[in-house]
Enzyme design. Structure first.
Site, PDB file in Angstrom:
ATOM      1  N   GLY A 107       0.822  -1.219   0.000  1.00  0.00           N
ATOM      2  CA  GLY A 107       0.000   0.000   0.000  1.00  0.00           C
ATOM      3  C   GLY A 107       0.849   1.260   0.000  1.00  0.00           C
ATOM      4  N   GLY A 109       1.547   2.948  -2.572  1.00  0.00           N
ATOM      5  CA  GLY A 109       1.122   3.886  -3.629  1.00  0.00           C
ATOM      6  C   GLY A 109       1.776   3.636  -4.971  1.00  0.00           C
ATOM      7  N   SER A 110       1.879   2.363  -5.373  1.00  0.00           N
ATOM      8  CA  SER A 110       2.549   2.080  -6.644  1.00  0.00           C
ATOM      9  C   SER A 110       1.743   2.593  -7.840  1.00  0.00           C
ATOM     10  CB  SER A 110       2.854   0.589  -6.790  1.00  0.00           C
ATOM     11  OG  SER A 110       1.710  -0.168  -6.532  1.00  0.00           O
ATOM     12  N   SER A 111       0.414   2.644  -7.722  1.00  0.00           N
ATOM     13  CA  SER A 111      -0.401   3.141  -8.858  1.00  0.00           C
ATOM     14  C   SER A 111      -0.118   4.623  -9.101  1.00  0.00           C
ATOM     15  CB  SER A 111      -1.894   2.975  -8.577  1.00  0.00           C
ATOM     16  OG  SER A 111      -2.188   1.649  -8.271  1.00  0.00           O
ATOM     17  N   ALA A 112      -0.068   5.396  -8.012  1.00  0.00           N
ATOM     18  CA  ALA A 112       0.219   6.828  -8.160  1.00  0.00           C
ATOM     19  C   ALA A 112       1.644   7.023  -8.670  1.00  0.00           C
ATOM     20  CB  ALA A 112       0.036   7.547  -6.829  1.00  0.00           C
ATOM     21  N   ALA A 113       2.593   6.239  -8.130  1.00  0.00           N
ATOM     22  CA  ALA A 113       4.000   6.398  -8.534  1.00  0.00           C
ATOM     23  C   ALA A 113       4.188   6.074 -10.017  1.00  0.00           C
ATOM     24  CB  ALA A 113       4.900   5.518  -7.662  1.00  0.00           C
ATOM     25  N   ASP A 154      -1.385  10.772  -2.828  1.00  0.00           N
ATOM     26  CA  ASP A 154      -0.311   9.849  -3.202  1.00  0.00           C
ATOM     27  C   ASP A 154       0.478  10.358  -4.414  1.00  0.00           C
ATOM     28  OD1 ASP A 154      -2.636   9.489  -4.648  1.00  0.00           O
ATOM     29  OD2 ASP A 154      -2.794   7.333  -4.311  1.00  0.00           O
TER      30      ASP A 154
HETATM   31  O1  PMV Z   1      -4.979   3.088   1.120  1.00  0.00           O
HETATM   32  P1  PMV Z   1      -4.038   4.201   0.794  1.00  0.00           P
HETATM   33  O2  PMV Z   1      -2.728   4.083   1.460  1.00  0.00           O
HETATM   34  O3  PMV Z   1      -3.934   4.426  -0.661  1.00  0.00           O
HETATM   35  O4  PMV Z   1      -4.670   5.530   1.426  1.00  0.00           O
HETATM   36  C1  PMV Z   1      -5.967   5.937   1.177  1.00  0.00           C
HETATM   37  C2  PMV Z   1      -6.221   7.249   1.846  1.00  0.00           C
HETATM   38  C3  PMV Z   1      -7.639   7.760   1.711  1.00  0.00           C
HETATM   39  O5  PMV Z   1      -7.705   9.029   2.353  1.00  0.00           O
HETATM   40  C4  PMV Z   1      -8.625   6.829   2.399  1.00  0.00           C
HETATM   41  C5  PMV Z   1      -8.055   7.927   0.250  1.00  0.00           C
HETATM   42  C6  PMV Z   1      -7.390   9.088  -0.469  1.00  0.00           C
HETATM   43  O6  PMV Z   1      -7.237   9.000  -1.686  1.00  0.00           O
HETATM   44  O7  PMV Z   1      -7.040  10.081   0.170  1.00  0.00           O
END
Ligand code: PMV
Length: 322
Positions: A107, A109-113, A154
Site C-alpha cells: 500500500g 502507492g505504486s499506482s500513483a508512482a 499519493d
Molecule cells: O490506502 P491508501 O494508502 O492508498 O490511502 C488511502 C487514503 C484515503 O484518504 C482513504 C483515500 C485518499 O485517496 O485520500
C-alpha cells in the site's frame, strides 16, 4: 531515445479519509522507489512491460488507447499515456517498462508512482518542460479516471517528495519538511481494498452527515497541530496526535483487530504513538519511536505476526535517473 524515471512510495501520517472531503492530511515519502524506463518508438504503439503487476508484453495502437479493455496491471500507464496524448499530443510511440523497488502489496502507492513516472517520462521524451503542478494535475486526472475515487495525496507525494501538508485535489500542497521522521512501519499481511473502504465511509457519511463531518473536522484540527509538531521535530507530540487520530479512525470503522494488535504492541513497547496508515482494513500501521525503544517495539510487533518494513522517510520526489 530512452529515459529512466523514478518516484518514491508514500505513507499517510494523519488525515486519511477526511482528505477525500476537502480536509487536509499529512503524507511522507519513503526510500522505496518505483523505476520506469521509457523508450521512444517510431511505430505509433504503446508497449507495456510491468512484470510485478502481471503485465508481460502488452501492445496497443496509440489511437486505440483505453478502448476494448486491457490488462488490470497496465491501466494507470495506459490512461496516463492517453491523457498526455490528449493534452499535449504525441508524435511517437513508446515502450514502457517498470520495476518496483517495493512490493505492491504494502500500500505504498505504486499506482500513483507509476502514473507520475509515466507522465514525467513522456514530458522528457517530447522535450516538454512540465511544472510539478502540471504533472500533478494530469496524474490526478488519470487516477480519478481509473479508480473513480481519491484525494490525490499519493500523486503529490510521488512528485514533490518530503513530508507534505496536502488538501484534496492539490488545493494546497505545502512542504513541511525534507528531514526524516523516526517512523516504525508494521505490515499486517492483509491487502487493503482502498476504494471499498472509501465507499464504506461515504455510506456512513450519507447516513450520519453531521456526525461524520464533525469527526473529519476534529481530524483536521489534529492535522494542523501535527504540521507544527513535525516542523518543530517534536516527536512525542506527533505520537500523541497520531493516537488521537487512531481513535477517530476506529470511530469511522476502518480499523481491524490485526491493526489494533500491532498498534497496541508498539504503544506498550514505548512508542510515542501509533495508528493505521491509509485506508485501513489492512496494509500498514505506523508508530513514532525513540531510537532506544526501536528494537523492543519491532520485537513486539513481530510477536503479533507483523512484518517490519525498514524505511527512511521524507525522500526525494520524482526524478530523472542518470
Ligand atoms: O490506502 P491508501 O494508502 O492508498 O490511502 C488511502 C487514503 C484515503 O484518504 C482513504 C483515500 C485518499 O485517496 O485520500
Amino acid at each position: 531515445m530512452k529515459v529512466k524515471i523514478s518516484a518514491p512510495g508514500k505513507l499517510m501520517l494523519l488525515g486519511e479519509h477526511a482528505v477525500v472531503y476537502g480536509w487536509p492530511c499529512i503524507v511522507t515519502t519513503v526510500d522505496k522507489r518505483l523505476y520506469l524506463e521509457a523508450e521512444l518508438l517510431k511505430e505509433k504503439k504503446l508497449i507495456i512491460k510491468a512484470p510485478s503487476a502481471g503485465v508481460r508484453n502488452y501492445k496497443k495502437d496509440l489511437d486505440k488507447l483505453c478502448k476494448n479493455g486491457g490488462p488490470e496491471g497496465g491501466r494507470f500507464v495506459e490512461r496516463a499515456v492517453l491523457n498526455f496524448q490528449q493534452k499535449y499530443s504525441l508524435s511517437f510511440g513508446v515502450k514502457i517498462e517498470t520495476k518496483n523497488g517495493f512490493s505492491i502489496k504494502y500500500g505504498f502507492g505504486s499506482s500513483a508512482a507509476v502514473t507520475v513516472c509515466t507522465i514525467k517520462a513522456l514530458a522528457e521524451l517530447s522535450g516538454k518542460k512540465l511544472s510539478n503542478r502540471e504533472i500533478f494535475d494530469l496524474s490526478y486526472k488519470t487516477i480519478l479516471d481509473v479508480s473513480g475515487v481519491g484525494s490525490g495525496f499519493d500523486a503529490a507525494a510521488a512528485i514533490y517528495g518530503g513530508t507534505l501538508y496536502f488538501v484534496t485535489g492539490g488545493e494546497k500542497i505545502e512542504k513541511i519538511s525534507n528531514g526524516e521522521i523516526p517512523l516504525l512501519v508494521g505490515y499486517t499481511g492483509i491487502k487493503a481494498d482502498t476504494p471499498t473502504l472509501v465507499k464504506m465511509v461515504a455510506e456512513k457519511k450519507k447516513k450520519d452527515e453531521e456526525l461524520i463531518t464533525r469527526l473529519f473536522s476534529e481530524i483536521s484540527f489534529l492535522v494542523d497541530k501535527a504540521k507544527r509538531a513535525i516542523a518543530e521535530k517534536n516527536w512525542q507530540r506527533l505520537g500523541e496526535l497520531m493516537n488521537y487520530n487512531q481513535g477517530y479512525l476506529e470511530a469511522l470503522g476502518v480499523n481491524t483487530q490485526k491493526l489494533s494488535n500491532l498498534i497496541y504492541s508498539a504503544r506498550n513497547a514505548g512508542c510515542y504513538g501509533a495508528k493505521l496508515s491509509g485506508a485501513g482494513g489492512g496494509d500498514c500501521m505506523i508508530a513514532i519511536v525513540d531510537e532506544k525503544n526501536r528494537e523492543n517495539a519491532e520485537k513486539a510487533i513481530k510477536k503479533f505476526a507483523g512484518e517490519i518494513i525498514k524505511v527512511k522517510t521524507g525522500t526525494e520526489g520524482v526524478r530523472v535517473e542518470k
